[in-house]
Design an enzyme around this catalytic site. Sequence first.
Site, PDB file in Angstrom:
ATOM      1  N   GLN A  88       0.854  -1.141  -0.116  1.00 33.28           N
ATOM      2  CA  GLN A  88      -0.210   0.030  -0.124  1.00 33.28           C
ATOM      3  C   GLN A  88       0.792   1.378   0.159  1.00 33.28           C
ATOM      4  O   GLN A  88       0.360   2.348  -0.047  1.00 33.28           O
ATOM      5  CB  GLN A  88      -0.866  -0.043   1.279  1.00 33.28           C
ATOM      6  CG  GLN A  88      -1.714  -1.298   1.071  1.00 33.28           C
ATOM      7  CD  GLN A  88      -2.961  -1.362   2.361  1.00 33.28           C
ATOM      8  OE1 GLN A  88      -3.354  -0.015   2.893  1.00 33.28           O
ATOM      9  NE2 GLN A  88      -3.232  -2.169   2.910  1.00 33.28           N
ATOM     10  N   SER A 185      -0.688   3.618  10.540  1.00 33.03           N
ATOM     11  CA  SER A 185      -0.507   2.893   9.420  1.00 33.03           C
ATOM     12  C   SER A 185      -0.224   3.902   8.267  1.00 33.03           C
ATOM     13  O   SER A 185      -0.022   3.274   7.293  1.00 33.03           O
ATOM     14  CB  SER A 185      -1.944   2.423   9.106  1.00 33.03           C
ATOM     15  OG  SER A 185      -2.841   3.631   8.939  1.00 33.03           O
ATOM     16  N   GLY A 201      -7.807   5.269  12.193  1.00 35.63           N
ATOM     17  CA  GLY A 201      -9.170   5.101  12.281  1.00 35.63           C
ATOM     18  C   GLY A 201      -9.970   5.940  13.336  1.00 35.63           C
ATOM     19  O   GLY A 201      -9.554   6.185  14.437  1.00 35.63           O
ATOM     20  N   GLY A 202     -11.348   5.727  13.165  1.00 33.12           N
ATOM     21  CA  GLY A 202     -12.474   6.206  14.111  1.00 33.12           C
ATOM     22  C   GLY A 202     -13.342   5.207  14.390  1.00 33.12           C
ATOM     23  O   GLY A 202     -14.454   5.594  14.814  1.00 33.12           O
ATOM     24  N   TRP A 247      -5.561   9.103  10.266  1.00 34.03           N
ATOM     25  CA  TRP A 247      -5.169   7.984   9.899  1.00 34.03           C
ATOM     26  C   TRP A 247      -4.362   7.906   8.565  1.00 34.03           C
ATOM     27  O   TRP A 247      -3.412   7.123   8.045  1.00 34.03           O
ATOM     28  CB  TRP A 247      -5.927   6.824   9.844  1.00 34.03           C
ATOM     29  CG  TRP A 247      -7.131   6.923   9.181  1.00 34.03           C
ATOM     30  CD1 TRP A 247      -8.434   7.508   9.355  1.00 34.03           C
ATOM     31  CD2 TRP A 247      -7.603   6.627   7.641  1.00 34.03           C
ATOM     32  NE1 TRP A 247      -9.355   7.653   8.707  1.00 34.03           N
ATOM     33  CE2 TRP A 247      -9.004   6.785   7.513  1.00 34.03           C
ATOM     34  CE3 TRP A 247      -6.918   5.933   6.857  1.00 34.03           C
ATOM     35  CZ2 TRP A 247      -9.337   6.299   6.209  1.00 34.03           C
ATOM     36  CZ3 TRP A 247      -7.508   5.461   5.774  1.00 34.03           C
ATOM     37  CH2 TRP A 247      -8.841   5.590   5.284  1.00 34.03           C
ATOM     38  N   ASN A 265     -13.701   9.692  11.182  1.00 31.09           N
ATOM     39  CA  ASN A 265     -15.394   9.596  11.897  1.00 31.09           C
ATOM     40  C   ASN A 265     -15.207   9.409  13.491  1.00 31.09           C
ATOM     41  O   ASN A 265     -14.427   8.911  14.055  1.00 31.09           O
ATOM     42  CB  ASN A 265     -16.108   8.703  11.228  1.00 31.09           C
ATOM     43  CG  ASN A 265     -15.512   7.085  11.694  1.00 31.09           C
ATOM     44  OD1 ASN A 265     -14.438   6.740  10.842  1.00 31.09           O
ATOM     45  ND2 ASN A 265     -15.894   6.603  12.423  1.00 31.09           N
ATOM     46  N   ASP A 308     -20.182   7.227   8.808  1.00 30.17           N
ATOM     47  CA  ASP A 308     -18.755   6.591   8.573  1.00 30.17           C
ATOM     48  C   ASP A 308     -18.329   7.582   7.283  1.00 30.17           C
ATOM     49  O   ASP A 308     -17.398   6.742   6.663  1.00 30.17           O
ATOM     50  CB  ASP A 308     -18.553   5.035   8.376  1.00 30.17           C
ATOM     51  CG  ASP A 308     -17.282   4.586   8.598  1.00 30.17           C
ATOM     52  OD1 ASP A 308     -16.166   5.499   8.724  1.00 30.17           O
ATOM     53  OD2 ASP A 308     -17.044   3.459   8.393  1.00 30.17           O
ATOM     54  N   ASP A 310     -15.703  10.053   7.303  1.00 24.00           N
ATOM     55  CA  ASP A 310     -14.516  10.851   7.778  1.00 24.00           C
ATOM     56  C   ASP A 310     -13.966  11.425   6.486  1.00 24.00           C
ATOM     57  O   ASP A 310     -14.173  11.309   5.424  1.00 24.00           O
ATOM     58  CB  ASP A 310     -13.726   9.928   8.545  1.00 24.00           C
ATOM     59  CG  ASP A 310     -13.432   8.452   7.970  1.00 24.00           C
ATOM     60  OD1 ASP A 310     -14.179   8.101   7.142  1.00 24.00           O
ATOM     61  OD2 ASP A 310     -12.272   7.944   8.226  1.00 24.00           O
TER      62      ASP A 310
END
Length: 564
Positions: A88, A185, A201-202, A247, A265, A308, A310
């Site tokens: 990634q 990440s 993340g959230g 993130w 989020n 969701d 974000d």
Amino acid sequence: MQTIQKRWSRAQLACATTLALGILGSATPTFALDASQASVDDPNNWPQYHRTYTAWRYSPLNKINKANVKNLEVAWIHQPGDLTHGLQATPIVIDGVLYYIGPYNHVYAVDAATGKTIWHNKLKLDPTSNDVFYVAASRGVTVGRGKVFVGTLDGRFVALDQKTGKQVWSTQLTNLKTEFGALFSSPPQLAGDVLFGGTTGGDQPQQGKIFAVNADTGERVWTFNTIKDDQASWPGDTGKVGGGGAWLPGTYDPTTDTIYIGTSNAAPDYYGAGREGDNKYTASLLALDPKTGKLKWHRQEVKHDVWDFDSPYEALMLKKDGKEMLVHLNKGGFVFVMDKTNGDLSNVWPLVDNINWVKGVDPKTGELIGRNEPELGKRKLFCPWLLGARSWNHGAYSPQTGLWYTNTMEACNEVEAGKEDVSKIGMNGLYLGIADLKTTNPPTGKALGRLVAVDPLTGKFKWKIDYELPGLSSVLTTGGGLVFNGDMEGTIFAYDAENGKQLWSFNGGSGVRGGPISYMAGGEQYIVVPTGLGSHVPGFAASAFPKIKDLPGGAALVAFKLKK
């Protein structure tokens, strides 16, 4: 269609992912004090995550162009040795050396002309990190001040010596054993001698944070909590488990001495009862002072987010009538065009066709018009789906055409909100607030992916290319009038930036998930594409796109150059 239940176990998620799975020819680099400053003006390098702080992902190089791109051939391939969650990363290239990161924080420096490994450091991670279901993936490194910087999967910022790969310093910033979402990440970014970045993340019961350390010593400088300490914004104790985070990599703008970074989020994702309020600073674009971490201004794009949706994506920097502007996409499918100095809106426009969670966004105030929210005991259709109008993969802007090229997704999900007992969520659990969720086709027809070319300031589309599956690759555009993109099946494409005509393609063997780049080494222009399908997106997407179940995983950097 496959139903995604209220709880996803680590094994289920792993199963779902597996199903979808300077011009130098030598390895002798030169080192500037800060690569992000020294190399931006050199078209031969790719010195930052987006190449420049403007987040254009544009290479000025034009040796490879519309006339000869059909003559591209494989120059070399480099494999990181592990394909968990695919590849990634966006590689960094400075003075003939390419730096990148593979699964489980394998960090490499390779000769950019030959692909030969110069050094390799497999960072030793806390064993606890092996128990976190999403821990393998990493999106890149940052290079500068004679170091290679990494945000680790066990909650640290680490600096490696740029020449040798040996560790210079390591700073533990979070505790994976006691904190949800406490890993990095994405690569932390440089703002002078400050290194900053946010946790993932959230979707967990946490308080997301953005950390900054001294880039030379690793000493902590400041911490910004993305959950505002305000009862009007977070009533009761809801802020203690409100989600948030940052993130994806932010951007440091040296012209305004400002960090721009988007946040994730609010949690629980789909259940807002109890956290009535705007839930600052989730689903927002933040402008921070790099020295102190103090907030200069913010633009909250989704107040009281219950979808969701974000806002962690890149902040594209452009000029409009002589004024400095930011263009920022939200997962909900709207693009916000705002003044770079204060966040005042100039325009808001929709990126995708299927949007029903709101009727619209006021282009002057940014207020949401006609909210359509999830409900307890009632299944409702929401478009776009939980993966957004686009995943995190980044778009690219060409100053030649004035167009922004980005992948989009036309897909929806059916959601029934549900109340969850946060005390019963384990450290690997998600705090989603759903009783049931399944992905599905949009009202307009079959779910699809799409590459679009659009004026980022006005929202006027120039051309579109439909794909059977969502495009999860970041996009690259070049001075040769080209746009490079990859699909989930592993095909790498080159298009004419003006009209979208396909000029070249190559089968890379596994889907493209990272960031293609271009640079010069040994007198040759290279296009390098990270291949290897991964992350949780393929698993979540499989019910709307069944073909994904048969796609292979992988992880390899593939470099191309023109035939002699």
